[in-house]
Design a protein around this motif. Structure first.
Motif, PDB file in Angstrom:
ATOM      1  N   GLU A   1       0.823  -1.207   0.000  1.00  0.00           N
ATOM      2  CA  GLU A   1       0.000   0.000   0.000  1.00  0.00           C
ATOM      3  C   GLU A   1       0.860   1.262   0.000  1.00  0.00           C
ATOM      4  OE1 GLU A   1      -3.049   2.811   0.291  1.00  0.00           O
ATOM      5  OE2 GLU A   1      -3.068   0.713  -0.357  1.00  0.00           O
ATOM      6  N   GLN A   2       1.988   1.207   0.707  1.00  0.00           N
ATOM      7  CA  GLN A   2       2.836   2.387   0.821  1.00  0.00           C
ATOM      8  C   GLN A   2       4.274   1.965   1.088  1.00  0.00           C
ATOM      9  OE1 GLN A   2       1.853   4.966   4.106  1.00  0.00           O
ATOM     10  NE2 GLN A   2       2.589   6.791   3.058  1.00  0.00           N
ATOM     11  N   ILE A   3       5.209   2.652   0.456  1.00  0.00           N
ATOM     12  CA  ILE A   3       6.627   2.392   0.680  1.00  0.00           C
ATOM     13  C   ILE A   3       7.099   3.281   1.820  1.00  0.00           C
ATOM     14  CG2 ILE A   3       8.933   2.440  -0.329  1.00  0.00           C
ATOM     15  CD1 ILE A   3       7.116   0.369  -1.591  1.00  0.00           C
ATOM     16  N   VAL A   4       7.686   2.675   2.846  1.00  0.00           N
ATOM     17  CA  VAL A   4       8.207   3.434   3.980  1.00  0.00           C
ATOM     18  C   VAL A   4       9.629   2.973   4.264  1.00  0.00           C
ATOM     19  CG1 VAL A   4       5.952   3.813   5.038  1.00  0.00           C
ATOM     20  CG2 VAL A   4       7.251   1.769   5.630  1.00  0.00           C
ATOM     21  N   GLN A   5      10.402   3.844   4.863  1.00  0.00           N
ATOM     22  CA  GLN A   5      11.774   3.514   5.224  1.00  0.00           C
ATOM     23  C   GLN A   5      11.804   2.973   6.646  1.00  0.00           C
ATOM     24  OE1 GLN A   5      14.754   6.729   5.637  1.00  0.00           O
ATOM     25  NE2 GLN A   5      16.004   5.588   4.200  1.00  0.00           N
ATOM     26  N   THR A   6      12.351   1.769   6.802  1.00  0.00           N
ATOM     27  CA  THR A   6      12.437   1.169   8.126  1.00  0.00           C
ATOM     28  C   THR A   6      13.719   1.590   8.822  1.00  0.00           C
ATOM     29  OG1 THR A   6      13.537  -0.824   7.285  1.00  0.00           O
ATOM     30  CG2 THR A   6      11.128  -0.814   7.291  1.00  0.00           C
ATOM     31  N   GLU A   7      13.799   1.280  10.098  1.00  0.00           N
ATOM     32  CA  GLU A   7      14.987   1.641  10.871  1.00  0.00           C
ATOM     33  C   GLU A   7      16.226   0.922  10.339  1.00  0.00           C
ATOM     34  OE1 GLU A   7      14.057   0.836  14.937  1.00  0.00           O
ATOM     35  OE2 GLU A   7      12.118   1.838  14.813  1.00  0.00           O
ATOM     36  N   GLU A   8      16.053  -0.336   9.893  1.00  0.00           N
ATOM     37  CA  GLU A   8      17.186  -1.095   9.381  1.00  0.00           C
ATOM     38  C   GLU A   8      17.683  -0.540   8.050  1.00  0.00           C
ATOM     39  OE1 GLU A   8      15.911  -5.109   9.110  1.00  0.00           O
ATOM     40  OE2 GLU A   8      15.828  -5.444  11.266  1.00  0.00           O
ATOM     41  N   GLU A   9      16.794   0.077   7.282  1.00  0.00           N
ATOM     42  CA  GLU A   9      17.136   0.569   5.946  1.00  0.00           C
ATOM     43  C   GLU A   9      17.454   2.057   5.945  1.00  0.00           C
ATOM     44  OE1 GLU A   9      13.580  -0.491   3.963  1.00  0.00           O
ATOM     45  OE2 GLU A   9      14.183  -2.561   3.590  1.00  0.00           O
ATOM     46  N   ALA A  10      17.592   2.646   7.117  1.00  0.00           N
ATOM     47  CA  ALA A  10      17.868   4.084   7.190  1.00  0.00           C
ATOM     48  C   ALA A  10      19.197   4.407   6.516  1.00  0.00           C
ATOM     49  CB  ALA A  10      17.905   4.520   8.654  1.00  0.00           C
ATOM     50  N   VAL A  11      19.238   5.536   5.827  1.00  0.00           N
ATOM     51  CA  VAL A  11      20.453   5.953   5.129  1.00  0.00           C
ATOM     52  C   VAL A  11      21.545   6.238   6.146  1.00  0.00           C
ATOM     53  CG1 VAL A  11      21.464   7.691   3.611  1.00  0.00           C
ATOM     54  CG2 VAL A  11      19.133   6.889   3.209  1.00  0.00           C
ATOM     55  N   SER A  12      22.715   5.635   5.932  1.00  0.00           N
ATOM     56  CA  SER A  12      23.832   5.793   6.857  1.00  0.00           C
ATOM     57  C   SER A  12      24.596   7.081   6.575  1.00  0.00           C
ATOM     58  CB  SER A  12      24.786   4.594   6.735  1.00  0.00           C
ATOM     59  OG  SER A  12      25.984   4.823   7.449  1.00  0.00           O
ATOM     60  N   SER A  13      25.167   7.660   7.616  1.00  0.00           N
ATOM     61  CA  SER A  13      25.983   8.860   7.449  1.00  0.00           C
ATOM     62  C   SER A  13      27.221   8.580   6.602  1.00  0.00           C
ATOM     63  CB  SER A  13      26.394   9.415   8.815  1.00  0.00           C
ATOM     64  OG  SER A  13      25.264   9.823   9.565  1.00  0.00           O
ATOM     65  N   GLN A  14      27.662   7.307   6.579  1.00  0.00           N
ATOM     66  CA  GLN A  14      28.814   6.942   5.736  1.00  0.00           C
ATOM     67  C   GLN A  14      28.536   7.270   4.274  1.00  0.00           C
ATOM     68  OE1 GLN A  14      30.239   2.900   6.393  1.00  0.00           O
ATOM     69  NE2 GLN A  14      29.425   2.924   8.470  1.00  0.00           N
ATOM     70  N   ASN A  15      27.298   7.045   3.857  1.00  0.00           N
ATOM     71  CA  ASN A  15      26.933   7.331   2.466  1.00  0.00           C
ATOM     72  C   ASN A  15      27.001   8.825   2.182  1.00  0.00           C
ATOM     73  OD1 ASN A  15      25.405   4.809   3.468  1.00  0.00           O
ATOM     74  ND2 ASN A  15      25.341   4.573   1.256  1.00  0.00           N
ATOM     75  N   CYS A  16      26.502   9.617   3.116  1.00  0.00           N
ATOM     76  CA  CYS A  16      26.498  11.073   2.918  1.00  0.00           C
ATOM     77  C   CYS A  16      27.919  11.617   2.846  1.00  0.00           C
ATOM     78  CB  CYS A  16      25.742  11.755   4.050  1.00  0.00           C
ATOM     79  SG  CYS A  16      24.042  11.175   4.267  1.00  0.00           S
ATOM     80  N   LEU A  17      28.795  11.079   3.700  1.00  0.00           N
ATOM     81  CA  LEU A  17      30.164  11.593   3.781  1.00  0.00           C
ATOM     82  C   LEU A  17      31.018  11.174   2.594  1.00  0.00           C
ATOM     83  CD1 LEU A  17      30.803  11.098   7.606  1.00  0.00           C
ATOM     84  CD2 LEU A  17      30.355  13.231   6.390  1.00  0.00           C
ATOM     85  N   GLN A  18      30.492  10.353   1.699  1.00  0.00           N
ATOM     86  CA  GLN A  18      31.217  10.036   0.474  1.00  0.00           C
ATOM     87  C   GLN A  18      31.310  11.272  -0.419  1.00  0.00           C
ATOM     88  OE1 GLN A  18      30.432   5.679  -1.108  1.00  0.00           O
ATOM     89  NE2 GLN A  18      28.506   6.552  -0.401  1.00  0.00           N
ATOM     90  N   CYS A  19      30.309  12.154  -0.310  1.00  0.00           N
ATOM     91  CA  CYS A  19      30.261  13.353  -1.151  1.00  0.00           C
ATOM     92  C   CYS A  19      30.366  14.645  -0.337  1.00  0.00           C
ATOM     93  CB  CYS A  19      28.965  13.390  -1.963  1.00  0.00           C
ATOM     94  SG  CYS A  19      28.723  11.979  -3.057  1.00  0.00           S
ATOM     95  N   HIS A  20      29.793  14.646   0.856  1.00  0.00           N
ATOM     96  CA  HIS A  20      29.722  15.873   1.652  1.00  0.00           C
ATOM     97  C   HIS A  20      30.809  15.898   2.721  1.00  0.00           C
ATOM     98  CE1 HIS A  20      25.809  16.973  -0.062  1.00  0.00           C
ATOM     99  NE2 HIS A  20      25.481  15.690   0.040  1.00  0.00           N
ATOM    100  N   SER A  21      31.307  17.086   2.987  1.00  0.00           N
ATOM    101  CA  SER A  21      32.291  17.264   4.049  1.00  0.00           C
ATOM    102  C   SER A  21      31.574  17.587   5.354  1.00  0.00           C
ATOM    103  CB  SER A  21      33.244  18.416   3.691  1.00  0.00           C
ATOM    104  OG  SER A  21      34.053  18.755   4.801  1.00  0.00           O
ATOM    105  N   LYS A  22      32.116  17.053   6.437  1.00  0.00           N
ATOM    106  CA  LYS A  22      31.505  17.349   7.735  1.00  0.00           C
ATOM    107  C   LYS A  22      32.043  18.648   8.335  1.00  0.00           C
ATOM    108  CE  LYS A  22      34.774  14.444  10.342  1.00  0.00           C
ATOM    109  NZ  LYS A  22      34.891  13.281  11.249  1.00  0.00           N
ATOM    110  N   ASN A  23      33.061  19.222   7.688  1.00  0.00           N
ATOM    111  CA  ASN A  23      33.652  20.469   8.195  1.00  0.00           C
ATOM    112  C   ASN A  23      32.896  21.678   7.656  1.00  0.00           C
ATOM    113  OD1 ASN A  23      35.784  19.135   9.584  1.00  0.00           O
ATOM    114  ND2 ASN A  23      36.838  18.846   7.630  1.00  0.00           N
ATOM    115  N   ARG A  24      31.620  21.741   7.956  1.00  0.00           N
ATOM    116  CA  ARG A  24      30.791  22.859   7.515  1.00  0.00           C
ATOM    117  C   ARG A  24      30.152  23.501   8.731  1.00  0.00           C
ATOM    118  NH1 ARG A  24      25.898  21.954   3.342  1.00  0.00           N
ATOM    119  NH2 ARG A  24      27.589  21.827   1.828  1.00  0.00           N
TER     120      ARG A  24
END
Length: 467
Positions: free
Chosen positions: A130-153
């Motif tokens: 009925e609906q696609i939802v993001q579960t806790e196990e499938e949550a996007v990891s910060s490791q993925n974000c830091l592949q492109c984004h810098s944390k020094n902001r």
């Protein structure tokens, strides 16, 4: 010549020949393999060549399958993913693949995720969810974000907000705690990706539905977390806090609460309130929520100071507070009524409750699309202003207190007539006061005070303006 060499002539017993006819294909192949003369170097080279070709076919084919299933076009091949894919193409992340966000870096994580994803194939075959939802196990990891984004902001891209990203990350706060809507605009929480509305997600409609307020973290996201930290709680430690609430689980809890309330409800009074699991009435819970909201607002605008770990004042996070020039006029706090009547549509751009809460309200996709198509111009309307002042916690944070201009009660009661000579002046009074006694069960929002005009003016007064 056969690839494995010339077959040797042997004398075969008739009984053995009869038995060989019954041997299976796999056993025959195995027997042929055993009969090969492996001392012959040519045969060994042939085996190496066949093995190499086999590996290329198997691993190359497997890699091709992985690459294909990693592509956004593969995700879009399923009907139930239409809202997610359409919003993805309309987002600022449309130049990267889905797996770059949804699968942690590393081959092992990739293969593990592919195995777990087989259940999605099962759901697709047995029945579209009925609906696609993001579960806790499938949550996007910060490791993925830091592949492109810098944390020094230290400052956001807009240049207005001061956010120490490194400090947040080192504290263990996942990126999605704040940025959960960056690609899909929190569609699950808004309830606009259900089965019945998936066909309404097109390239054109996505541009209307991907509102900036859902792509970025709203102010309530920051306030809710900071408020909990000031009370000694680290909410991000709970995985469910970092992902949008699952609508099915939320509805299930509401149903359970309603069933429990129905069982405990009594008919002692006609206005009896429903009892929640915690033993508090809905009215009590709502009152506590309103009081907390007002308390936070007063902290933000500097009218209430507290010794806290994280300051809640606007200047803590905002580099520039764009206060309109009209607000800097002397006596603005007590004389902004007429401006509110003329420009309340502009007032609520900043002064609205939705900016102070983390929760996302349910929406109707059809109404959203129609609203975008028909932009109506605000016409000054006292009733609109009165309702906004009574239900908007930003307004009631101040309007619930007695204005300083009212002076002492005995002096004000005999001297306020000069403040209500014209219809315009009376209209300002009716923002907080009712003209007549409020009717029980009325849908009109409750006034900030129980004092109404006809409580004293029993016979009415000249040029009275009905509320």
């Amino acid at each position: 010549m056969a690839i494995w060499g010339k077959k040797k002539n042997r004398e075969i017993d008739p009984d053995t020949r009869e038995n060989k006819k019954k041997v299976g294909l796999i056993r025959k192949l195995w027997q042929k393999f055993r009969d090969i003369d492996w001392k012959n170097p040519v045969n060994r080279w042939k085996l190496l060549f066949v093995s190499l070709v086999g590996c290329i076919v198997v691993f190359g084919g497997g890699y091709g399958v992985l690459q294909f299933t990693n592509s956004p076009s593969f995700c879009s091949s399923c009907h139930e993913m239409q809202p997610e894919y359409t919003s993805y193409t309309a987002s600022a992340h449309n130049q990267i693949s889905c797996v770059q966000c949804h699968i942690k870096p590393g081959t092992v994580n990739m293969l593990t995720h592919k195995m777990k994803s087989l259940k999605e194939v099962y759901y697709h075959v047995t029945g579209v969810p009925e609906q696609i939802v993001q579960t806790e196990e499938e949550a996007v990891s910060s490791q993925n974000c830091l592949q492109c984004h810098s944390k020094n902001r230290l400052v956001t891209a807009s240049g207005d907000l001061k956010v120490n990203h490194k400090g947040h990350i080192e504290e263990g706060i996942p990126c999605i705690t704040c940025h959960s809507g960056v690609v899909h605009a929190k569609m699950a929480s808004r309830g606009i990706n259900t089965e019945e509305v998936r066909g309404d997600w097109t390239k054109e409609s996505a541009e209307k539905l991907m509102e900036e307020k859902y792509l970025r973290p709203n102010m309530g996201t920051c306030i809710n977390c900071h408020d909990q930290v000031n009370n000694g709680v680290k909410p991000w430690k709970n995985a469910s806090y970092n992902v949008p609430p699952n609508p099915e689980e939320t509805e299930k809890k509401l149903e359970e609460n309603q069933q429990a309330a129905t069982g405990e409800a009594t008919t002692a009074t006609a206005n009896a309130t429903t009892t929640t699991e915690s033993g508090k009435t809905e009215a009590t819970t709502l009152a506590e929520h309103d009081q907390k909201t007002q308390d936070i607002i007063l902290q933000a605008i500097g009218k209430q100071q507290k010794d806290v770990k994280l300051s809640m004042s606007c200047e803590t996070c905002h580099k520039k507070i764009k206060v309109p020039k009209s607000h800097k006029v002397e006596g603005w706090n007590g004389n902004h009524g007429q401006t509110a009547i003329q420009q309340v549509d502009k007032c609520v751009n900043c002064h609205q409750d939705s900016k102070w809460v983390r929760e996302i309200p349910k929406e109707d996709i059809i109404s959203l699309l129609k609203m975008k198509e028909s932009k109506t111009k605000y016409i000054p309307n006292l009733n609109v202003v009165k309702e906004q002042a009574r239900i908007n916690k930003f307004c009631s944070a101040c309007h619930s207190d007695r204005p300083s201009g009212h002076g002492e009660s005995n002096q004000w009661l005999t001297g306020h007539a000069k403040k209500a000579l014209t219809a315009e002046q009376k209209s300002e009074c009716f923002v907080c006061h009712d003209n007549q006694k409020p009717v029980a069960g009325s849908t009109t929002p409750k006034a900030a005070t129980d004092v109404y005009c006809q409580y004293c003016h029993r016979t009415g007064f000249k040029s009275a303006v009905n509320n």
